[in-house]
Motif scaffolding. Structure first.
Motif, PDB file in Angstrom:
ATOM      1  N   THR A 111      10.660   3.913   6.333  1.00 58.98           N
ATOM      2  CA  THR A 111       9.494   3.132   5.887  1.00 58.98           C
ATOM      3  C   THR A 111       8.641   3.954   4.920  1.00 58.98           C
ATOM      4  OG1 THR A 111       8.032   3.815   7.728  1.00 58.98           O
ATOM      5  CG2 THR A 111       9.417   1.868   8.085  1.00 58.98           C
ATOM      6  N   TYR A 112       8.783   5.271   4.941  1.00 60.40           N
ATOM      7  CA  TYR A 112       8.140   6.129   3.927  1.00 60.40           C
ATOM      8  C   TYR A 112       9.081   6.382   2.759  1.00 60.40           C
ATOM      9  CZ  TYR A 112       4.907   6.976   7.792  1.00 60.40           C
ATOM     10  OH  TYR A 112       4.011   6.813   8.816  1.00 60.40           O
ATOM     11  N   GLU A 113      10.316   6.712   3.093  1.00 64.74           N
ATOM     12  CA  GLU A 113      11.303   7.074   2.062  1.00 64.74           C
ATOM     13  C   GLU A 113      11.477   5.937   1.049  1.00 64.74           C
ATOM     14  OE1 GLU A 113      14.999   8.352   3.795  1.00 64.74           O
ATOM     15  OE2 GLU A 113      15.818   8.963   1.854  1.00 64.74           O
ATOM     16  N   ALA A 114      11.505   4.706   1.545  1.00 64.88           N
ATOM     17  CA  ALA A 114      11.738   3.554   0.660  1.00 64.88           C
ATOM     18  C   ALA A 114      10.626   3.382  -0.372  1.00 64.88           C
ATOM     19  CB  ALA A 114      11.866   2.280   1.499  1.00 64.88           C
ATOM     20  N   PHE A 115       9.453   3.968  -0.097  1.00 69.18           N
ATOM     21  CA  PHE A 115       8.312   3.790  -1.006  1.00 69.18           C
ATOM     22  C   PHE A 115       7.899   5.099  -1.690  1.00 69.18           C
ATOM     23  CE2 PHE A 115       7.988   0.442   2.233  1.00 69.18           C
ATOM     24  CZ  PHE A 115       8.129  -0.661   1.402  1.00 69.18           C
ATOM     25  N   GLY A 116       8.831   6.046  -1.730  1.00 68.54           N
ATOM     26  CA  GLY A 116       8.532   7.293  -2.442  1.00 68.54           C
ATOM     27  C   GLY A 116       7.632   8.233  -1.671  1.00 68.54           C
ATOM     28  N   LEU A 117       7.589   8.065  -0.337  1.00 66.22           N
ATOM     29  CA  LEU A 117       6.703   8.901   0.478  1.00 66.22           C
ATOM     30  C   LEU A 117       7.473   9.895   1.348  1.00 66.22           C
ATOM     31  CD1 LEU A 117       4.069   6.166   1.402  1.00 66.22           C
ATOM     32  CD2 LEU A 117       3.695   8.132  -0.117  1.00 66.22           C
ATOM     33  N   LEU A 118       8.639  10.314   0.839  1.00 68.03           N
ATOM     34  CA  LEU A 118       9.354  11.415   1.477  1.00 68.03           C
ATOM     35  C   LEU A 118       9.568  12.479   0.413  1.00 68.03           C
ATOM     36  CD1 LEU A 118      10.959  12.761   3.768  1.00 68.03           C
ATOM     37  CD2 LEU A 118      12.976  11.515   2.979  1.00 68.03           C
ATOM     38  N   GLY A 119       9.140  13.703   0.700  1.00 66.54           N
ATOM     39  CA  GLY A 119       9.320  14.771  -0.284  1.00 66.54           C
ATOM     40  C   GLY A 119       8.968  16.119   0.283  1.00 66.54           C
ATOM     41  N   LYS A 120       9.209  17.131  -0.520  1.00 64.61           N
ATOM     42  CA  LYS A 120       9.034  18.516  -0.102  1.00 64.61           C
ATOM     43  C   LYS A 120       7.594  18.811   0.317  1.00 64.61           C
ATOM     44  CE  LYS A 120       9.217  21.995  -3.055  1.00 64.61           C
ATOM     45  NZ  LYS A 120       9.645  22.967  -4.056  1.00 64.61           N
ATOM     46  N   GLU A 176       2.835  10.471  -9.518  1.00 67.23           N
ATOM     47  CA  GLU A 176       1.986  10.913 -10.636  1.00 67.23           C
ATOM     48  C   GLU A 176       1.415  12.305 -10.380  1.00 67.23           C
ATOM     49  OE1 GLU A 176      -1.198   8.068 -11.427  1.00 67.23           O
ATOM     50  OE2 GLU A 176       0.183   6.485 -10.799  1.00 67.23           O
ATOM     51  N   HIS A 177       1.246  12.644  -9.100  1.00 58.03           N
ATOM     52  CA  HIS A 177       0.634  13.933  -8.722  1.00 58.03           C
ATOM     53  C   HIS A 177       1.502  14.669  -7.708  1.00 58.03           C
ATOM     54  CE1 HIS A 177      -3.095  13.306 -10.903  1.00 58.03           C
ATOM     55  NE2 HIS A 177      -2.980  12.042 -10.561  1.00 58.03           N
ATOM     56  N   PRO A 178       2.690  15.078  -8.143  1.00 55.58           N
ATOM     57  CA  PRO A 178       3.603  15.741  -7.187  1.00 55.58           C
ATOM     58  C   PRO A 178       3.094  17.097  -6.724  1.00 55.58           C
ATOM     59  CG  PRO A 178       4.479  15.843  -9.430  1.00 55.58           C
ATOM     60  CD  PRO A 178       3.273  14.954  -9.486  1.00 55.58           C
ATOM     61  N   GLN A 216       0.831  -1.211   0.000  1.00 58.75           N
ATOM     62  CA  GLN A 216       0.000   0.000   0.000  1.00 58.75           C
ATOM     63  C   GLN A 216       0.865   1.261   0.000  1.00 58.75           C
ATOM     64  OE1 GLN A 216      -2.768   1.477   3.381  1.00 58.75           O
ATOM     65  NE2 GLN A 216      -4.138   0.873   1.736  1.00 58.75           N
ATOM     66  N   LEU A 217       1.933   1.249   0.784  1.00 60.76           N
ATOM     67  CA  LEU A 217       2.827   2.415   0.789  1.00 60.76           C
ATOM     68  C   LEU A 217       3.394   2.635  -0.612  1.00 60.76           C
ATOM     69  CD1 LEU A 217       4.655   1.764   4.190  1.00 60.76           C
ATOM     70  CD2 LEU A 217       2.916   3.511   3.728  1.00 60.76           C
ATOM     71  N   GLU A 218       3.722   1.543  -1.271  1.00 60.23           N
ATOM     72  CA  GLU A 218       4.291   1.639  -2.625  1.00 60.23           C
ATOM     73  C   GLU A 218       3.259   2.212  -3.607  1.00 60.23           C
ATOM     74  OE1 GLU A 218       5.799  -2.076  -4.079  1.00 60.23           O
ATOM     75  OE2 GLU A 218       7.053  -1.059  -5.562  1.00 60.23           O
ATOM     76  N   ALA A 219       2.017   1.759  -3.487  1.00 64.43           N
ATOM     77  CA  ALA A 219       0.957   2.251  -4.379  1.00 64.43           C
ATOM     78  C   ALA A 219       0.714   3.750  -4.168  1.00 64.43           C
ATOM     79  CB  ALA A 219      -0.337   1.468  -4.123  1.00 64.43           C
ATOM     80  N   LEU A 220       0.740   4.170  -2.903  1.00 66.07           N
ATOM     81  CA  LEU A 220       0.507   5.594  -2.627  1.00 66.07           C
ATOM     82  C   LEU A 220       1.726   6.433  -3.016  1.00 66.07           C
ATOM     83  CD1 LEU A 220      -1.474   5.216   0.712  1.00 66.07           C
ATOM     84  CD2 LEU A 220      -2.380   5.813  -1.554  1.00 66.07           C
ATOM     85  N   GLY A 221       2.919   5.854  -2.909  1.00 61.95           N
ATOM     86  CA  GLY A 221       4.123   6.535  -3.401  1.00 61.95           C
ATOM     87  C   GLY A 221       4.039   6.740  -4.912  1.00 61.95           C
TER      88      GLY A 221
END
Ligand SMILES: [Zn+2]
Length: 432
Positions: free
Chosen positions: A254-263, A221-223, A211-216
């Motif tokens: 656990t967020y960063e690995a799935f693209g859930l760390l950002g500005k 897709e929507h930065p 799920q984390l990967e899907a939301l990442g």
């Protein structure tokens, strides 16, 4: 075309960030004014000069009232309105015993509508004009919230909370349905009027890696969207995360690995951080959201405001309703002051006010729209009554300067202090 309004009173605005630039970045004008046209602040400055230049404007004189930006609450759970101030639990038990049963009820759209309306009226009466909220897993709860905000003309951000494990049946989705539902809601609501969609995994313990990967992937897709979640609130929560993600370097990973760390990421609480987490949060320009009444109420710990500000972290302020014990951003500023004292930094009144307005707006990447009194910004503001209660009146009378009076108002104030709230140039609660 609507008539221009000239709001006259004492004004407080920010020319910079008092936590970094010093308290002179907060500007008090004892007879200032805002010219409001078509929901925006078109001019501000000296009351008499603005009046002379705009004789056609409707004058709204607030007397001794203090005009400040509308409060911005960067982390709330509107579905928890009815269970605020529930006794005696720490995070995981609190979720299981109070939160999840209540969030289940929002599957019923009419109940979601009722709670969304009640919540927004409560926060408006406390001077909060913008919130960033978690909904529940039910798409209807997002629709209810956005419809209620739209009706009130409020700028808000919100998203469907995603959970596909460690939550009761009836309150879970899947990796795929979380992606699909979030995407559909994003496409329906994001950028409509004053509404922003926020991609919202609740926190790592209630999302599978899939799920984390899907939301990442959805965020990639929507930065342009914000992403909100929780980070390092309690030590037993962190131990649980470690057991669920044995390969992760730390909680943030656990967020960063799935693209859930950002500005545009918002990380609620962020109390017990490792150095690597602090470094990565700063490097990415992500926002940490401090929820002081929640942190003392649920017994989570003491946010390192001083150290994190010194590092140059982006920090917002929030109630965390209903883990937080109040709907009031004044009470929240007071609690931030108290926790700051316990961690060695006595925040100045201008810093507290900045955190609850411009600071939170910057955390939400809305600083070009709200959070200050400035030309071109949306006209969301409060008029404060510094003599709203007998205790406040006697204290204000004794104050030597405006900041002493504002500080006492933060510590002693509540919804009675909020004389009027204006949202997009319209008086909140007015029947027109
Ligand atoms: Zn929260």
């Amino acid at each position: 075309m609507t008539t221009a309004q000239l709001h006259i009173g004492q004004t407080i605005r920010f020319d910079g960030n008092p936590t970094a630039d010093g308290i002179s970045a907060a500007i008090h004008d004892s007879r200032g004014a805002l010219l409001v046209e078509s929901g925006r602040i078109s001019e501000l400055g000296d009351a008499d000069a603005l009046h002379r230049a705009n004789p056609q404007a409707q004058v709204i004189d607030h007397g001794d009232g203090i005009i400040v930006p509308g409060f911005v609450d960067a982390h709330v759970h509107y579905p928890q309105t009815a269970i605020v101030a529930s006794w005696g639990k720490r995070l995981i038990d609190w979720l299981n015993d109070y939160t999840f049963p209540e969030e289940m009820r929002l599957a019923d759209e009419s109940y979601a509508n009722e709670i969304a309306g009640r919540y927004l009226d409560l926060v408006l009466s406390n001077g909060t004009t913008t919130v960033c909220s978690y909904a529940t897993i039910h798409p209807e709860s997002v629709n209810a919230f956005f419809n209620a905000a739209n009706t009130r003309g409020m700028r808000v951000a919100a998203g469907k909370t995603c959970m596909d494990r460690n939550a009761p049946e009836g309150l879970t989705d899947t990796a795929q349905s979380a992606y699909d539902d979030s995407k559909a809601l994003l496409q329906r609501w994001h950028g409509t009027g004053r509404l922003d969609y926020v991609i919202t995994p609740r926190f790592s313990p209630t999302s599978t890696p899939e799920q984390l990967e899907a939301l990442g992937a959805l965020w990639a897709e929507h930065p342009e969207c914000l992403m909100q979640t929780h980070l390092s609130e309690q030590t037993d929560e962190i131990a649980w995360v470690r057991s669920l993600f044995p390969d992760a370097r730390d909680y943030l990973d656990t967020y960063e690995a799935f693209g859930l760390l950002g500005k545009r990421g918002l990380y609620g609480h962020a109390i017990h951080l490792e150095q690597r987490e602090r470094d990565r949060l700063r490097e990415t320009g992500a926002a940490l959201v401090h929820c002081p009444t929640s942190n003392t109420f649920i017994g989570s710990g003491l946010f390192d405001m001083d150290g994190l500000l010194r590092e140059g972290q982006r920090i917002g302020l929030a109630t965390d309703t209903g883990g937080g014990s109040s709907f009031s951003m004044l009470r929240t500023m007071a609690a931030a002051y108290e926790i700051g004292q316990l961690r060695g930094r006595a925040l100045h009144a201008s810093e507290l006010l900045w955190l609850g307005t411009s600071g939170s707006a910057a955390a939400l990447h809305m600083q070009g729209k709200i959070g200050n009194l400035a030309k071109g910004l949306e006209a969301d503001f409060n008029v404060l009554d510094l003599a709203a209660t007998p205790a406040l009146a006697q204290r204000t009378q004794r104050a030597d300067d405006i900041w002493e009076a504002i500080f006492a108002t933060i510590m002693l104030g509540d919804d009675r202090t909020i004389k009027e709230t204006w949202v997009g140039g319209q008086k909140a609660g007015a029947t027109s």
